[in-house]
Design a protein around this motif. Structure first.
Motif, PDB file in Angstrom:
ATOM      1  N   ARG A  40       0.836  -1.205   0.000  1.00  0.00           N
ATOM      2  CA  ARG A  40       0.000   0.000   0.000  1.00  0.00           C
ATOM      3  C   ARG A  40       0.874   1.259   0.000  1.00  0.00           C
ATOM      4  NH1 ARG A  40      -3.234   1.529   5.508  1.00  0.00           N
ATOM      5  NH2 ARG A  40      -1.461   2.069   6.816  1.00  0.00           N
ATOM      6  N   THR A  41       2.082   1.155   0.547  1.00  0.00           N
ATOM      7  CA  THR A  41       3.015   2.277   0.443  1.00  0.00           C
ATOM      8  C   THR A  41       3.442   2.471  -1.006  1.00  0.00           C
ATOM      9  OG1 THR A  41       3.836   1.905   2.683  1.00  0.00           O
ATOM     10  CG2 THR A  41       5.239   3.203   1.220  1.00  0.00           C
ATOM     11  N   LEU A  42       3.642   1.369  -1.713  1.00  0.00           N
ATOM     12  CA  LEU A  42       3.955   1.452  -3.137  1.00  0.00           C
ATOM     13  C   LEU A  42       2.818   2.139  -3.887  1.00  0.00           C
ATOM     14  CD1 LEU A  42       5.550   0.729  -5.708  1.00  0.00           C
ATOM     15  CD2 LEU A  42       4.396  -1.492  -5.681  1.00  0.00           C
ATOM     16  N   VAL A  43       1.585   1.727  -3.625  1.00  0.00           N
ATOM     17  CA  VAL A  43       0.423   2.337  -4.283  1.00  0.00           C
ATOM     18  C   VAL A  43       0.378   3.836  -3.998  1.00  0.00           C
ATOM     19  CG1 VAL A  43      -2.111   2.410  -4.322  1.00  0.00           C
ATOM     20  CG2 VAL A  43      -0.917   0.209  -4.311  1.00  0.00           C
ATOM     21  N   ARG A  44       0.631   4.187  -2.759  1.00  0.00           N
ATOM     22  CA  ARG A  44       0.644   5.593  -2.363  1.00  0.00           C
ATOM     23  C   ARG A  44       1.680   6.385  -3.155  1.00  0.00           C
ATOM     24  NH1 ARG A  44       2.859   5.973   3.343  1.00  0.00           N
ATOM     25  NH2 ARG A  44       4.847   6.324   2.295  1.00  0.00           N
ATOM     26  N   ASN A  45       2.893   5.856  -3.245  1.00  0.00           N
ATOM     27  CA  ASN A  45       3.944   6.555  -3.974  1.00  0.00           C
ATOM     28  C   ASN A  45       3.641   6.639  -5.462  1.00  0.00           C
ATOM     29  OD1 ASN A  45       5.616   7.262  -1.837  1.00  0.00           O
ATOM     30  ND2 ASN A  45       6.698   5.304  -1.859  1.00  0.00           N
ATOM     31  N   LEU A  46       3.142   5.554  -6.016  1.00  0.00           N
ATOM     32  CA  LEU A  46       2.806   5.575  -7.436  1.00  0.00           C
ATOM     33  C   LEU A  46       1.716   6.601  -7.728  1.00  0.00           C
ATOM     34  CD1 LEU A  46       2.855   1.773  -8.352  1.00  0.00           C
ATOM     35  CD2 LEU A  46       4.547   3.515  -8.963  1.00  0.00           C
ATOM     36  N   TYR A  47       0.809   6.766  -6.802  1.00  0.00           N
ATOM     37  CA  TYR A  47      -0.251   7.769  -6.995  1.00  0.00           C
ATOM     38  C   TYR A  47       0.356   9.155  -7.201  1.00  0.00           C
ATOM     39  CZ  TYR A  47      -3.796  11.195  -5.753  1.00  0.00           C
ATOM     40  OH  TYR A  47      -4.627  12.283  -5.757  1.00  0.00           O
ATOM     41  N   SER A  79      -7.346   5.100 -11.198  1.00  0.00           N
ATOM     42  CA  SER A  79      -7.330   3.721 -10.705  1.00  0.00           C
ATOM     43  C   SER A  79      -6.554   3.620  -9.392  1.00  0.00           C
ATOM     44  CB  SER A  79      -6.744   2.773 -11.755  1.00  0.00           C
ATOM     45  OG  SER A  79      -5.412   3.114 -12.066  1.00  0.00           O
ATOM     46  N   LEU A  80      -5.496   4.411  -9.261  1.00  0.00           N
ATOM     47  CA  LEU A  80      -4.744   4.423  -8.004  1.00  0.00           C
ATOM     48  C   LEU A  80      -5.568   5.031  -6.877  1.00  0.00           C
ATOM     49  CD1 LEU A  80      -1.285   5.340  -9.520  1.00  0.00           C
ATOM     50  CD2 LEU A  80      -1.731   3.308  -8.125  1.00  0.00           C
ATOM     51  N   GLU A  81      -6.426   5.984  -7.188  1.00  0.00           N
ATOM     52  CA  GLU A  81      -7.326   6.536  -6.178  1.00  0.00           C
ATOM     53  C   GLU A  81      -8.272   5.456  -5.647  1.00  0.00           C
ATOM     54  OE1 GLU A  81      -9.110   9.834  -8.181  1.00  0.00           O
ATOM     55  OE2 GLU A  81      -7.527  11.231  -7.573  1.00  0.00           O
ATOM     56  N   GLN A  82      -8.750   4.595  -6.534  1.00  0.00           N
ATOM     57  CA  GLN A  82      -9.594   3.475  -6.100  1.00  0.00           C
ATOM     58  C   GLN A  82      -8.842   2.569  -5.137  1.00  0.00           C
ATOM     59  OE1 GLN A  82     -11.689   1.240  -9.239  1.00  0.00           O
ATOM     60  NE2 GLN A  82     -11.271   2.939 -10.630  1.00  0.00           N
ATOM     61  N   ASP A  83      -7.591   2.269  -5.484  1.00  0.00           N
ATOM     62  CA  ASP A  83      -6.797   1.391  -4.627  1.00  0.00           C
ATOM     63  C   ASP A  83      -6.491   2.050  -3.284  1.00  0.00           C
ATOM     64  OD1 ASP A  83      -6.811  -0.597  -6.530  1.00  0.00           O
ATOM     65  OD2 ASP A  83      -4.837  -0.098  -7.350  1.00  0.00           O
ATOM     66  N   LEU A  84      -6.215   3.338  -3.298  1.00  0.00           N
ATOM     67  CA  LEU A  84      -5.932   4.033  -2.042  1.00  0.00           C
ATOM     68  C   LEU A  84      -7.159   4.039  -1.132  1.00  0.00           C
ATOM     69  CD1 LEU A  84      -3.784   7.009  -3.372  1.00  0.00           C
ATOM     70  CD2 LEU A  84      -3.007   5.164  -1.878  1.00  0.00           C
ATOM     71  N   ALA A  85      -8.335   4.194  -1.705  1.00  0.00           N
ATOM     72  CA  ALA A  85      -9.561   4.138  -0.906  1.00  0.00           C
ATOM     73  C   ALA A  85      -9.726   2.757  -0.288  1.00  0.00           C
ATOM     74  CB  ALA A  85     -10.764   4.496  -1.769  1.00  0.00           C
ATOM     75  N   ASN A  91     -11.072   8.392   3.815  1.00  0.00           N
ATOM     76  CA  ASN A  91     -10.321   9.620   4.119  1.00  0.00           C
ATOM     77  C   ASN A  91      -8.844   9.472   3.769  1.00  0.00           C
ATOM     78  OD1 ASN A  91      -9.675   7.803   6.148  1.00  0.00           O
ATOM     79  ND2 ASN A  91      -9.499   9.401   7.723  1.00  0.00           N
ATOM     80  N   TRP A  92      -8.554   8.695   2.734  1.00  0.00           N
ATOM     81  CA  TRP A  92      -7.167   8.387   2.374  1.00  0.00           C
ATOM     82  C   TRP A  92      -6.348   9.639   2.061  1.00  0.00           C
ATOM     83  CZ3 TRP A  92      -5.498   9.876  -2.438  1.00  0.00           C
ATOM     84  CH2 TRP A  92      -6.481  10.095  -3.421  1.00  0.00           C
ATOM     85  N   ARG A  93      -6.998  10.668   1.520  1.00  0.00           N
ATOM     86  CA  ARG A  93      -6.245  11.877   1.157  1.00  0.00           C
ATOM     87  C   ARG A  93      -5.579  12.519   2.368  1.00  0.00           C
ATOM     88  NH1 ARG A  93      -7.409  13.347  -4.095  1.00  0.00           N
ATOM     89  NH2 ARG A  93      -9.302  12.383  -4.953  1.00  0.00           N
ATOM     90  N   GLU A  94      -6.157  12.321   3.541  1.00  0.00           N
ATOM     91  CA  GLU A  94      -5.599  12.903   4.763  1.00  0.00           C
ATOM     92  C   GLU A  94      -4.457  12.063   5.329  1.00  0.00           C
ATOM     93  OE1 GLU A  94      -8.890  13.221   7.428  1.00  0.00           O
ATOM     94  OE2 GLU A  94     -10.194  14.114   5.897  1.00  0.00           O
ATOM     95  N   GLN A  95      -4.263  10.865   4.785  1.00  0.00           N
ATOM     96  CA  GLN A  95      -3.289   9.944   5.363  1.00  0.00           C
ATOM     97  C   GLN A  95      -2.037   9.749   4.515  1.00  0.00           C
ATOM     98  OE1 GLN A  95      -4.995   6.237   7.014  1.00  0.00           O
ATOM     99  NE2 GLN A  95      -6.959   6.947   6.213  1.00  0.00           N
ATOM    100  N   VAL A  96      -2.071  10.141   3.262  1.00  0.00           N
ATOM    101  CA  VAL A  96      -0.972   9.771   2.364  1.00  0.00           C
ATOM    102  C   VAL A  96      -0.100  10.961   2.001  1.00  0.00           C
ATOM    103  CG1 VAL A  96      -2.307   7.859   1.415  1.00  0.00           C
ATOM    104  CG2 VAL A  96      -2.369  10.073   0.254  1.00  0.00           C
TER     105      VAL A  96
END
Length: 237
Positions: A40-47, A79-85, A91-96
C-alpha cells in the motif's frame, strides 16, 4: 522521420531493466511474497508519481513531440485513487504523502517538464509500457498473496484498452515516428535509465517494512541470486 526510438530504448535500458529485476522487493513480489503494508506504500507513492506525470503530459498535450504519445487511456491516477480508498479508507487523502524517493522522482518529472519536455517520453515509456506488459501477471500475484477478491488492484486494469498487445505496437510505432534526431533519441534513452533508477529507489525504500513483516532470513532466501527471471513490475518491454 523514424528515429527507431522504441528499439533504442529497449536495447539502451537492458542493464537498468536487469538491475530493477534484482531489487529485493521486486524479487519477493514475483515469488509471491507481497506484504500489504509495503504494497500500500507502493500504491501511495505511485499515486503521486503518476499524478505528476499525467499532469505534465496533459500540460504538454499539444507539444510537437509529446502530442504523438499522449494517450489519456493510459492514465493511472483514477485507478490508483480506487486502490488508495481500498487500503486507507475513504479519508485516504488525509493519510498519504510521498516518500523521500517518490519526492525525488516527482521533482525530476517536474524538472524535465520545465526544461526539456521531450524527455517525458522516457518517463511515459518506462512506466506505462511496463504496466501494460506485466500488469495482468502482477495483478494475479498480488491478489493471491494478499487474498484479495476484486478490489485493491485497479492499478493494473486498463479498462479503455481492449487489446494491450495491439496498443503496445501502436505506442512503439508512435515513438519510432517522433520528430526527433539521433541526439534527441540518445537523451531520451539516458533519461529512461534515470527513470529506472528513480523507480528502483522507491522499491528499495519498501524493503525495510517487508523484512519486518517476513523476517530477514526469509527475505534473504527469496532474494538470493539464482537464474535470472523476466519481470515487468517497473520496467518497460
Amino acid at each position: 522521420m523514424s528515429s527507431n526510438l522504441a528499439t533504442k530504448l529497449r536495447e539502451g535500458t537492458k542493464k537498468s531493466h536487469s538491475m530493477a529485476e534484482n531489487v529485493g522487493f521486486v524479487k519477493c513480489f514475483l515469488k509471491g511474497t507481497v506484504e500489504k503494508s509495503s504494497y500500500r506504500t507502493l500504491v501511495r507513492n505511485l499515486y503521486f508519481v503518476y499524478s505528476a506525470m499525467e499532469e505534465e503530459m496533459e500540460r504538454h498535450r499539444n507539444h510537437p513531440i509529446l502530442s504523438q504519445i499522449y494517450f489519456p487511456e493510459l492514465n493511472r491516477k483514477a485507478s490508483l485513487e480506487q486502490d488508495l480508498a481500498f487500503y486507507y479508507g475513504s479519508n485516504w487523502r488525509e493519510q498519504v504523502a510521498p516518500s523521500e524517493a517518490a519526492q525525488a522522482y516527482i521533482q525530476r518529472i517536474r524538472e524535465v517538464s520545465e526544461t526539456a519536455p521531450e524527455l517525458l517520453v522516457a518517463h511515459s515509456y518506462t512506466r506505462y509500457l511496463g504496466d501494460l506488459s506485466g500488469g495482468q501477471i502482477l495483478k494475479g500475484i498480488a491478489q493471491r498473496a494478499m487474498n484479495l477478491e476484486g478490489d485493491g488492484t485497479a492499478f493494473y486494469e486498463f479498462e479503455q484498452i481492449t487489446d494491450e498487445k495491439a496498443f503496445k505496437t501502436q505506442y512503439r510505432e508512435a515513438m519510432n515516428n517522433l520528430p526527433i534526431d539521433d541526439a534527441d533519441a540518445d537523451r531520451i534513452v539516458d533519461e529512461a535509465n534515470h527513470a529506472f533508477g528513480l523507480n528502483m529507489n522507491m522499491f528499495k525504500e519498501l524493503e525495510g517494512s517487508l523484512i519486518k513483516a517476513i523476517g530477514q532470513m526469509v527475505f534473504n532466501a527469496l532474494t538470493r541470486r539464482r537464474n535470472r527471471n523476466n519481470t515487468e513490475l517497473a520496467t518497460a518491454e
